[in-house]
Design a protein around this motif. Structure first.
Motif, PDB file in Angstrom:
ATOM      1  N   THR A 168     -32.165  48.764 -13.522  1.00 29.75           N
ATOM      2  CA  THR A 168     -30.792  48.400 -13.862  1.00 29.75           C
ATOM      3  C   THR A 168     -30.009  49.678 -14.107  1.00 29.75           C
ATOM      4  OG1 THR A 168     -31.535  46.354 -14.921  1.00 29.75           O
ATOM      5  CG2 THR A 168     -29.357  47.143 -15.525  1.00 29.75           C
ATOM      6  N   PHE A 169     -28.782  49.711 -13.623  1.00 28.22           N
ATOM      7  CA  PHE A 169     -27.905  50.843 -13.883  1.00 28.22           C
ATOM      8  C   PHE A 169     -26.476  50.340 -13.894  1.00 28.22           C
ATOM      9  CE2 PHE A 169     -28.503  50.738  -9.310  1.00 28.22           C
ATOM     10  CZ  PHE A 169     -27.251  50.988  -8.781  1.00 28.22           C
ATOM     11  N   ARG A 170     -25.590  51.196 -14.321  1.00 30.12           N
ATOM     12  CA  ARG A 170     -24.174  50.826 -14.290  1.00 30.12           C
ATOM     13  C   ARG A 170     -23.409  51.900 -13.532  1.00 30.12           C
ATOM     14  NH1 ARG A 170     -25.354  52.655 -19.244  1.00 30.12           N
ATOM     15  NH2 ARG A 170     -24.063  54.298 -20.155  1.00 30.12           N
ATOM     16  N   ILE A 171     -22.318  51.482 -12.943  1.00 30.50           N
ATOM     17  CA  ILE A 171     -21.425  52.415 -12.286  1.00 30.50           C
ATOM     18  C   ILE A 171     -20.158  52.450 -13.123  1.00 30.50           C
ATOM     19  CG2 ILE A 171     -20.145  52.981 -10.198  1.00 30.50           C
ATOM     20  CD1 ILE A 171     -22.250  51.341  -8.646  1.00 30.50           C
ATOM     21  N   GLU A 172     -19.926  53.594 -13.752  1.00 35.95           N
ATOM     22  CA  GLU A 172     -18.720  53.763 -14.544  1.00 35.95           C
ATOM     23  C   GLU A 172     -17.596  54.172 -13.605  1.00 35.95           C
ATOM     24  OE1 GLU A 172     -19.758  56.440 -17.733  1.00 35.95           O
ATOM     25  OE2 GLU A 172     -20.928  54.885 -18.735  1.00 35.95           O
ATOM     26  N   LEU A 173     -16.439  53.536 -13.789  1.00 34.25           N
ATOM     27  CA  LEU A 173     -15.285  53.726 -12.914  1.00 34.25           C
ATOM     28  C   LEU A 173     -14.096  54.178 -13.741  1.00 34.25           C
ATOM     29  CD1 LEU A 173     -15.780  50.308 -11.139  1.00 34.25           C
ATOM     30  CD2 LEU A 173     -16.402  52.530 -10.186  1.00 34.25           C
ATOM     31  N   GLU A 174     -13.382  55.174 -13.264  1.00 32.18           N
ATOM     32  CA  GLU A 174     -12.217  55.663 -13.997  1.00 32.18           C
ATOM     33  C   GLU A 174     -11.142  54.583 -14.050  1.00 32.18           C
ATOM     34  OE1 GLU A 174     -10.415  59.939 -14.115  1.00 32.18           O
ATOM     35  OE2 GLU A 174      -9.643  58.886 -12.352  1.00 32.18           O
ATOM     36  N   GLY A 175     -10.733  54.230 -15.287  1.00 30.69           N
ATOM     37  CA  GLY A 175      -9.663  53.262 -15.483  1.00 30.69           C
ATOM     38  C   GLY A 175     -10.067  51.812 -15.292  1.00 30.69           C
ATOM     39  N   ARG A 176     -11.353  51.545 -15.140  1.00 27.28           N
ATOM     40  CA  ARG A 176     -11.847  50.178 -14.938  1.00 27.28           C
ATOM     41  C   ARG A 176     -13.090  49.954 -15.789  1.00 27.28           C
ATOM     42  NH1 ARG A 176     -11.632  49.099  -8.419  1.00 27.28           N
ATOM     43  NH2 ARG A 176      -9.618  50.082  -8.014  1.00 27.28           N
ATOM     44  N   GLU A 177     -13.449  48.699 -15.919  1.00 23.68           N
ATOM     45  CA  GLU A 177     -14.680  48.354 -16.625  1.00 23.68           C
ATOM     46  C   GLU A 177     -15.885  48.779 -15.785  1.00 23.68           C
ATOM     47  OE1 GLU A 177     -15.126  46.913 -19.739  1.00 23.68           O
ATOM     48  OE2 GLU A 177     -12.993  47.412 -19.892  1.00 23.68           O
ATOM     49  N   PRO A 178     -16.990  49.191 -16.423  1.00 20.06           N
ATOM     50  CA  PRO A 178     -18.196  49.537 -15.662  1.00 20.06           C
ATOM     51  C   PRO A 178     -18.764  48.307 -14.949  1.00 20.06           C
ATOM     52  CG  PRO A 178     -18.440  50.106 -17.996  1.00 20.06           C
ATOM     53  CD  PRO A 178     -17.150  49.386 -17.848  1.00 20.06           C
ATOM     54  N   VAL A 179     -19.463  48.558 -13.874  1.00 23.32           N
ATOM     55  CA  VAL A 179     -20.134  47.508 -13.117  1.00 23.32           C
ATOM     56  C   VAL A 179     -21.631  47.651 -13.378  1.00 23.32           C
ATOM     57  CG1 VAL A 179     -20.633  46.627 -10.814  1.00 23.32           C
ATOM     58  CG2 VAL A 179     -18.350  47.503 -11.354  1.00 23.32           C
ATOM     59  N   VAL A 180     -22.263  46.606 -13.914  1.00 19.93           N
ATOM     60  CA  VAL A 180     -23.699  46.623 -14.183  1.00 19.93           C
ATOM     61  C   VAL A 180     -24.422  46.104 -12.941  1.00 19.93           C
ATOM     62  CG1 VAL A 180     -25.555  45.711 -15.631  1.00 19.93           C
ATOM     63  CG2 VAL A 180     -23.353  46.334 -16.658  1.00 19.93           C
ATOM     64  N   MET A 181     -25.388  46.892 -12.493  1.00 18.28           N
ATOM     65  CA  MET A 181     -26.129  46.569 -11.274  1.00 18.28           C
ATOM     66  C   MET A 181     -27.567  46.192 -11.624  1.00 18.28           C
ATOM     67  SD  MET A 181     -23.887  47.293  -8.797  1.00 18.28           S
ATOM     68  CE  MET A 181     -24.839  47.601  -7.322  1.00 18.28           C
ATOM     69  N   THR A 182     -28.024  45.074 -11.086  1.00 25.41           N
ATOM     70  CA  THR A 182     -29.409  44.634 -11.209  1.00 25.41           C
ATOM     71  C   THR A 182     -29.956  44.432  -9.798  1.00 25.41           C
ATOM     72  OG1 THR A 182     -28.761  42.315 -11.387  1.00 25.41           O
ATOM     73  CG2 THR A 182     -28.988  43.534 -13.457  1.00 25.41           C
ATOM     74  N   PRO A 183     -31.274  44.328  -9.629  1.00 23.51           N
ATOM     75  CA  PRO A 183     -31.839  44.246  -8.281  1.00 23.51           C
ATOM     76  C   PRO A 183     -31.155  43.186  -7.401  1.00 23.51           C
ATOM     77  CG  PRO A 183     -33.590  44.569  -9.846  1.00 23.51           C
ATOM     78  CD  PRO A 183     -32.323  44.339 -10.650  1.00 23.51           C
ATOM     79  N   GLY A 184     -30.768  43.631  -6.220  1.00 25.44           N
ATOM     80  CA  GLY A 184     -30.096  42.770  -5.259  1.00 25.44           C
ATOM     81  C   GLY A 184     -28.585  42.846  -5.297  1.00 25.44           C
ATOM     82  N   ASP A 185     -28.010  43.439  -6.336  1.00 24.51           N
ATOM     83  CA  ASP A 185     -26.547  43.555  -6.433  1.00 24.51           C
ATOM     84  C   ASP A 185     -26.021  44.628  -5.487  1.00 24.51           C
ATOM     85  OD1 ASP A 185     -26.453  41.632  -8.433  1.00 24.51           O
ATOM     86  OD2 ASP A 185     -26.290  43.101 -10.061  1.00 24.51           O
ATOM     87  N   VAL A 186     -24.842  44.358  -4.933  1.00 20.32           N
ATOM     88  CA  VAL A 186     -24.151  45.295  -4.045  1.00 20.32           C
ATOM     89  C   VAL A 186     -22.760  45.529  -4.604  1.00 20.32           C
ATOM     90  CG1 VAL A 186     -23.156  45.597  -1.735  1.00 20.32           C
ATOM     91  CG2 VAL A 186     -25.406  44.554  -1.989  1.00 20.32           C
ATOM     92  N   PHE A 187     -22.309  46.788  -4.573  1.00 23.05           N
ATOM     93  CA  PHE A 187     -20.962  47.136  -5.004  1.00 23.05           C
ATOM     94  C   PHE A 187     -20.439  48.256  -4.127  1.00 23.05           C
ATOM     95  CE2 PHE A 187     -17.891  49.428  -7.712  1.00 23.05           C
ATOM     96  CZ  PHE A 187     -17.012  48.385  -7.964  1.00 23.05           C
TER      97      PHE A 187
END
Length: 103
Positions: free
Chosen positions: A53-72
């Motif tokens: 599991t990891f998250r993608i922190e985005l400038e000016g937006r809420e982070p996106v939490v990624m779990t197996p199978g998630d695509v962003f």
């Protein structure tokens, strides 16, 4: 090519290996662990969470939490950074010239 076998050869956090080239893009696998520096790219970047599991922190937006199978998809020009509290692996789909630390 066997993805788990390639993952086993990664030397450490934020190291990448290219798996394949498809048309005008490449597929890479990377290990994530800790905080990657903030950066941006001049092209879109696709993350697919392979394991962990990891998250993608985005400038000016809420982070996106990624779990197996998630695509962003991170839109070009958006500052971001992946952060993993525990080791995780991601597949990246991007242009061959995409620089790991951004533009």
């Amino acid at each position: 090519m066997n993805i788990p076998e390639v993952i086993a050869t990664l030397p450490g956090p934020f190291q990448q290996r290219q798996l394949a080239e498809v048309n005008d893009t490449v597929v890479r696998v990377a290990q994530l662990h800790g905080e990657f520096p903030w950066h941006h790219h001049d092209e879109d970047e696709l993350f697919l969470c392979w394991d962990g599991t990891f998250r993608i922190e985005l400038e000016g937006r809420e982070p996106v939490v990624m779990t197996p199978g998630d695509v962003f998809v991170i839109p070009r020009g958006l500052r971001h950074r992946p952060v993993a509290d525990e080791p995780a692996h991601t597949l990246l789909v991007e242009k061959p010239e995409t620089k790991q630390f951004g533009n």
